[in-house]
Structures are given as C-alpha cells and as structure tokens.
Design a protein around this motif. Sequence first.
Motif, PDB file in Angstrom:
ATOM      1  N   GLN A  30       0.849  -1.190   0.000  1.00 55.99           N
ATOM      2  CA  GLN A  30       0.000   0.000   0.000  1.00 55.99           C
ATOM      3  C   GLN A  30       0.887   1.243   0.000  1.00 55.99           C
ATOM      4  O   GLN A  30       1.448   1.629   1.023  1.00 55.99           O
ATOM      5  CB  GLN A  30      -0.919  -0.005   1.226  1.00 55.99           C
ATOM      6  N   TRP A  31       1.032   1.868  -1.164  1.00 52.10           N
ATOM      7  CA  TRP A  31       1.916   3.010  -1.304  1.00 52.10           C
ATOM      8  C   TRP A  31       1.156   4.207  -1.871  1.00 52.10           C
ATOM      9  O   TRP A  31       0.303   4.048  -2.745  1.00 52.10           O
ATOM     10  CB  TRP A  31       3.087   2.666  -2.224  1.00 52.10           C
ATOM     11  N   ASP A  32       1.474   5.378  -1.355  1.00 52.24           N
ATOM     12  CA  ASP A  32       0.913   6.602  -1.903  1.00 52.24           C
ATOM     13  C   ASP A  32       1.954   7.704  -1.753  1.00 52.24           C
ATOM     14  O   ASP A  32       3.090   7.456  -1.340  1.00 52.24           O
ATOM     15  CB  ASP A  32      -0.412   6.968  -1.217  1.00 52.24           C
ATOM     16  N   GLU A  33       1.544   8.934  -2.073  1.00 53.88           N
ATOM     17  CA  GLU A  33       2.511  10.033  -2.095  1.00 53.88           C
ATOM     18  C   GLU A  33       3.029  10.406  -0.706  1.00 53.88           C
ATOM     19  O   GLU A  33       4.023  11.120  -0.585  1.00 53.88           O
ATOM     20  CB  GLU A  33       1.875  11.264  -2.738  1.00 53.88           C
ATOM     21  N   ILE A  34       2.379   9.909   0.353  1.00 51.28           N
ATOM     22  CA  ILE A  34       2.833  10.227   1.709  1.00 51.28           C
ATOM     23  C   ILE A  34       3.779   9.173   2.246  1.00 51.28           C
ATOM     24  O   ILE A  34       4.894   9.483   2.677  1.00 51.28           O
ATOM     25  CB  ILE A  34       1.628  10.399   2.658  1.00 51.28           C
ATOM     26  N   ASN A  35       3.368   7.904   2.233  1.00 47.84           N
ATOM     27  CA  ASN A  35       4.230   6.929   2.894  1.00 47.84           C
ATOM     28  C   ASN A  35       5.483   6.574   2.097  1.00 47.84           C
ATOM     29  O   ASN A  35       6.414   5.998   2.649  1.00 47.84           O
ATOM     30  CB  ASN A  35       3.464   5.666   3.321  1.00 47.84           C
ATOM     31  N   VAL A  36       5.550   6.946   0.801  1.00 42.67           N
ATOM     32  CA  VAL A  36       6.835   6.808   0.110  1.00 42.67           C
ATOM     33  C   VAL A  36       7.780   7.945   0.506  1.00 42.67           C
ATOM     34  O   VAL A  36       8.996   7.809   0.442  1.00 42.67           O
ATOM     35  CB  VAL A  36       6.676   6.797  -1.432  1.00 42.67           C
ATOM     36  N   LYS A  37       7.208   9.062   0.959  1.00 42.34           N
ATOM     37  CA  LYS A  37       8.002  10.230   1.328  1.00 42.34           C
ATOM     38  C   LYS A  37       8.626  10.100   2.718  1.00 42.34           C
ATOM     39  O   LYS A  37       9.658  10.705   3.015  1.00 42.34           O
ATOM     40  CB  LYS A  37       7.120  11.490   1.261  1.00 42.34           C
ATOM     41  N   VAL A  38       7.999   9.302   3.596  1.00 37.44           N
ATOM     42  CA  VAL A  38       8.461   9.265   4.990  1.00 37.44           C
ATOM     43  C   VAL A  38       9.503   8.176   5.233  1.00 37.44           C
ATOM     44  O   VAL A  38       9.832   7.872   6.367  1.00 37.44           O
ATOM     45  CB  VAL A  38       7.286   9.065   5.974  1.00 37.44           C
ATOM     46  N   ARG A  39      10.019   7.586   4.205  1.00 38.51           N
ATOM     47  CA  ARG A  39      11.064   6.583   4.381  1.00 38.51           C
ATOM     48  C   ARG A  39      12.345   7.260   4.879  1.00 38.51           C
ATOM     49  O   ARG A  39      12.967   8.051   4.180  1.00 38.51           O
ATOM     50  CB  ARG A  39      11.348   5.889   3.045  1.00 38.51           C
ATOM     51  N   GLY A  40      12.712   6.967   6.139  1.00 43.24           N
ATOM     52  CA  GLY A  40      13.945   7.535   6.663  1.00 43.24           C
ATOM     53  C   GLY A  40      13.886   9.035   6.863  1.00 43.24           C
ATOM     54  O   GLY A  40      14.855   9.757   6.593  1.00 43.24           O
TER      55      GLY A  40
END
Length: 361
Positions: free
Chosen positions: A72-82
Amino acid sequence: MLKITAGRIETHEIDNPVYRASENKQPVFVQPNVTLDDFLAHLDQHEYVQELKLPHDISSLNFTKKAFSERQWDEINVKVRGLFINMTSKQIVSRSYNKFFNIDERPETRMQHLVNHLQFPVTVYDKANGYLGTVGFNDIKDELVFTSKSYTSHVKQNHHAAWVEELFYATFDEAQVDYIKSYVRDNHVSLVFEVILPEKDPHIDHDQLILLDIVKRQLSYEKEPFAEVKRLSEQLGMRRKQQVAVFYDWTSFYKWYQSVSYDDTIKEEGYVIEDNSGFMTKLKLPYYHFWKQMRSIKQGVADKRSTQKYMQALQIAEQARFYTWLLEQDPVNVRNCSIIELRSQFEQTEAGHLNNDGINA
C-alpha cells in the motif's frame, strides 16, 4: 463455480455472507508545497505511517510493515522513508530517499510503463551490497545526527545507526569531521551512505562508507547533482557510488537491461536506474536473487526444519549442489556463519572439485 459435463458448461454462483467489510478509507492527498506542520497533521489520518519517538526530541517517520506486506503506497508513505524530524524545532534533521521500487514491482516500474515515461538520458549506478545510513544535523543540539533503519545512534538497542557513527569517526579525521559538520549544516542537507561492515553485518567487502547522494533536508525530495557528490567524495578521499552507464534512447537502454537481467556471472546486488526527471527504480540481479534464496534455505538447515519444502524449491543444479553441501557441513558452522561466509566456503569447494577434475582428466 463452473460445472463441465459432456457437451455442456454451467456456472453457479453462491453468496458468501462471511467476510470482513472494507473500511473504504479515502487516500490522503497533500499539496506539493505543504508546510511541515500541515504534513504532520495529515499523518494522523494515515494508517500506513508510523512515528517512532527517539532521544533529543527527534521522531523518525516511516511506512509500516503493513504497508510493505500489503503493498500500500501513496505520495505520503513513500516520502516518509527515513525521515527524521526534531519535533521541538519542527526541522528535518535527516532525510534519505523516497521509497522507490524494483523493476516490475509496481505498475509504474513495469516495462510497458517505462517505455512511455522514462525521460532520457537515463543513468545507471552500481548498487553496493550494504545497508543505508545517513548523516544529518540537529540545529538545537549543534551536532551531527547519525541514522539507519528508523533509529538514531543515541538508541543503543539498535546497532546499525551506532555503527554508522562509529565508522564515520574511524573514516574521517578531525578537520574532515568539522568540514562535514559545517557542510550539512549550512547547506541543509544529509549525506546518504551505503554502509559496508562485513564483521558486524556481513557483505562482500571491507569496512567502508560509500557516498551515494546528498539529499536536501526538506519535505519535497531533492538532491544535489552527481557532480557535487563526485567533488565532495574526492575532497574527502572516500568512495562514492559508480556511474555504470548513460543511455540516451529506449532501444539502447532496453538492450542493456535484457543483457544484464539474466546474467548470473555479474556478482553484484544490482543497479539503481535514474532518469532525467529524478525518477528512480532498481534492478536486482540473478546472482543476488540466488543467494538471497539460499540464505533462507541455510536458515532452515541451521534450525533443522523439515527439508521437504526446500527440496521442492530447488530449481537449478547449483541450488541442489549448495543444499547438498550444506547438509554435509557441521551444523554449528552452518548456524554461526553468514550466507556470505558459507558462499565463500562453497565456492572454494566447487573450485577445488573443478581443479581435481581437470587434473584427473
């Protein structure tokens, strides 16, 4: 249900009244120029993002295991990696890449999509076989911040970030440390490293930091050009990621992709592919996939689990040879050695057999 009889096909439908109803959560969208405060407020509505509170008022944000397992990926949780934020000053103290995916892992990384959307030139970089670590800066404490795997080096229960700090100070002298500190502070950036520590986290190579990129400490993902990575690495006398190839059209890129995708003689983990717009994807190579699978088989042998399922999973001769070789080894050695060490032992045995066969012939 489909019922097939001589000369006739019937379909039957049966309602299933027992199921878990979908929650129908609406995706959370944010504007590109959203403030950090507004972005953090959005996270409260997001089931696939987690916050981990760390020392010195720092929180790390990352996608959840559920996001990974359910894809489940969207523009938010791909951004919060690390992403590491000082919650008092509301400043990003360290930042790595956005989450990016393997070729064919997502619709946007499949070949039928890439052929129409890659922006050339496309650059290919090597992917070192280590783990990711960053060096950022905390203005309130006026100190460098060392991070890895959602933790800072102040959290002693997690060793990876502490190892980043330890190797950093073993690599650079006092003058270099002072320069790096002023560089990441004044330019509001993080240094992103591949961390190679064979003794502590076994991989192929000696202890070293490899500079991958210089990422700006801001919410929108942006990094310095590769020319600046080269300049800084040369000034500090350290290794950096290597540019493997540059392609200016789809045909040359696709020919290269086809040539390396099935080449099991390339003994590297893989490549990172970046187009002219900054879009990134990665390619894992057969050699890496092979030994990743062998790692799980090694663990099964070490734990003395049932061997039947492993026998069924073996598809090529080398897998069977390695599995047979594992069963002949001292179980203590299998349990205590990393897959890298066992691979080296196995390859030495294989080389010895080849030499003996040549002599006998």
